[in-house]
Design a protein around this motif. Sequence first.
Motif, short mmCIF file in Angstrom:
data_model
loop_
_atom_site.label_atom_id
_atom_site.label_comp_id
_atom_site.label_asym_id
_atom_site.label_seq_id
_atom_site.Cartn_x
_atom_site.Cartn_y
_atom_site.Cartn_z
N VAL A 146 0.84 -1.21 0.00
CA VAL A 146 0.00 0.00 0.00
C VAL A 146 0.87 1.25 0.00
CG1 VAL A 146 -1.69 1.33 1.31
CG2 VAL A 146 -1.94 -1.16 1.14
N HIS A 165 3.79 1.71 -1.07
CA HIS A 165 4.56 1.88 -2.31
C HIS A 165 3.66 2.09 -3.52
CE1 HIS A 165 8.45 -0.14 -0.59
NE2 HIS A 165 8.04 0.91 0.11
N ASN A 166 2.45 2.60 -3.29
CA ASN A 166 1.53 2.94 -4.37
C ASN A 166 1.13 1.73 -5.22
OD1 ASN A 166 1.18 5.86 -4.12
ND2 ASN A 166 3.37 5.95 -4.57
N GLY A 167 1.02 0.57 -4.58
CA GLY A 167 0.69 -0.64 -5.33
C GLY A 167 -0.79 -1.00 -5.32
N VAL A 168 -1.62 -0.20 -4.64
CA VAL A 168 -3.03 -0.53 -4.49
C VAL A 168 -3.91 0.63 -4.94
CG1 VAL A 168 -4.84 -1.13 -2.83
CG2 VAL A 168 -2.58 -2.13 -2.60
N LEU A 169 -4.98 0.31 -5.66
CA LEU A 169 -5.96 1.29 -6.10
C LEU A 169 -7.27 1.06 -5.34
CD1 LEU A 169 -5.48 0.97 -9.97
CD2 LEU A 169 -4.30 2.54 -8.43
N LYS A 209 -8.37 4.81 -7.88
CA LYS A 209 -7.41 5.83 -7.50
C LYS A 209 -6.35 5.24 -6.57
CE LYS A 209 -10.76 9.63 -7.83
NZ LYS A 209 -11.41 10.75 -7.11
N ARG A 210 -5.11 5.67 -6.76
CA ARG A 210 -4.04 5.18 -5.90
C ARG A 210 -4.20 5.74 -4.48
NH1 ARG A 210 1.83 5.04 -8.94
NH2 ARG A 210 1.24 3.65 -10.64
N VAL A 211 -4.05 4.84 -3.52
CA VAL A 211 -4.09 5.24 -2.11
C VAL A 211 -2.87 4.62 -1.43
CG1 VAL A 211 -5.37 5.13 0.05
CG2 VAL A 211 -6.61 5.32 -2.11
N ASP A 212 -2.03 5.46 -0.83
CA ASP A 212 -0.81 4.96 -0.19
C ASP A 212 -0.85 5.12 1.33
OD1 ASP A 212 -0.60 7.68 0.03
OD2 ASP A 212 1.39 7.83 -0.88
N PHE A 216 -2.15 -2.47 -8.54
CA PHE A 216 -1.63 -1.76 -9.71
C PHE A 216 -0.99 -2.78 -10.64
CE2 PHE A 216 1.63 1.08 -11.71
CZ PHE A 216 0.72 1.93 -12.34
N THR A 253 2.56 -3.97 -9.92
CA THR A 253 2.63 -4.71 -8.65
C THR A 253 2.10 -6.12 -8.84
OG1 THR A 253 2.23 -2.62 -7.49
CG2 THR A 253 1.98 -4.64 -6.23
#
Length: 209
Positions: A121, A123-127, A131-134, A149, A152
């Motif tokens: 999460v 590392h910007n691997g989840v939408l 939308k990307r949520v970190d 993503f 990922t």
Amino acid sequence: MARNLDPKCRQCRREGEKLFLKGEKCFTDKCSVERRAYAPGQHGQKSGQRLSGYGTQLREKQKIRRIYGILERQFRKIFSAADLKKGATGENLLQLLEGRLDTIAYRMGFGISRAEARQVVRHNGVLVNGKRVDVPSYNCRPGDVIQLFDKTKLQLRTKAALDAAEGRGFPEWLEVDIKSGRGVFKSYPARQDLPSSINEGLVVELYSR
């Protein structure tokens, strides 16, 4: 950002049960709880130690914190939010913990452990809903679509985590498509769907002192 850097297996031994902090190792005979079923430290093997009522409540709170990887200040905020909601405070607490993005990512198999899912999460691997949520503590709502993503999803560690999660099965409150690395948070879990080894009532008693 503050983190709990204590060894994962030591945390499990301190609570006297598996907290499943090390991924697949926890499901094998290499698990430290299986090999050394006593508390860590030089006095860990002493028996006959009885906890007071406060001590029992404190240990239960620490166990829940360690399961979900949350520090004390953040845990208190979540408890306060649970206390303001309608219904049983203890059940609300567990539902809020299960509604965190890092917990859902772990349940969906995006990481082999909660710590790894949290890293995915961050590392910007989840939408979430495209939308990307970190932010691991992001509160998901029923109906939210959580997916990996594309880059990922192609990583070997992520593929291994998805396969392992598929082998164990997914909770009723999640709908997961392994091939697309996508899932839906259908609803908050009911209390009977969560582990019976957790006694959230003790935490409510602790914070009601």
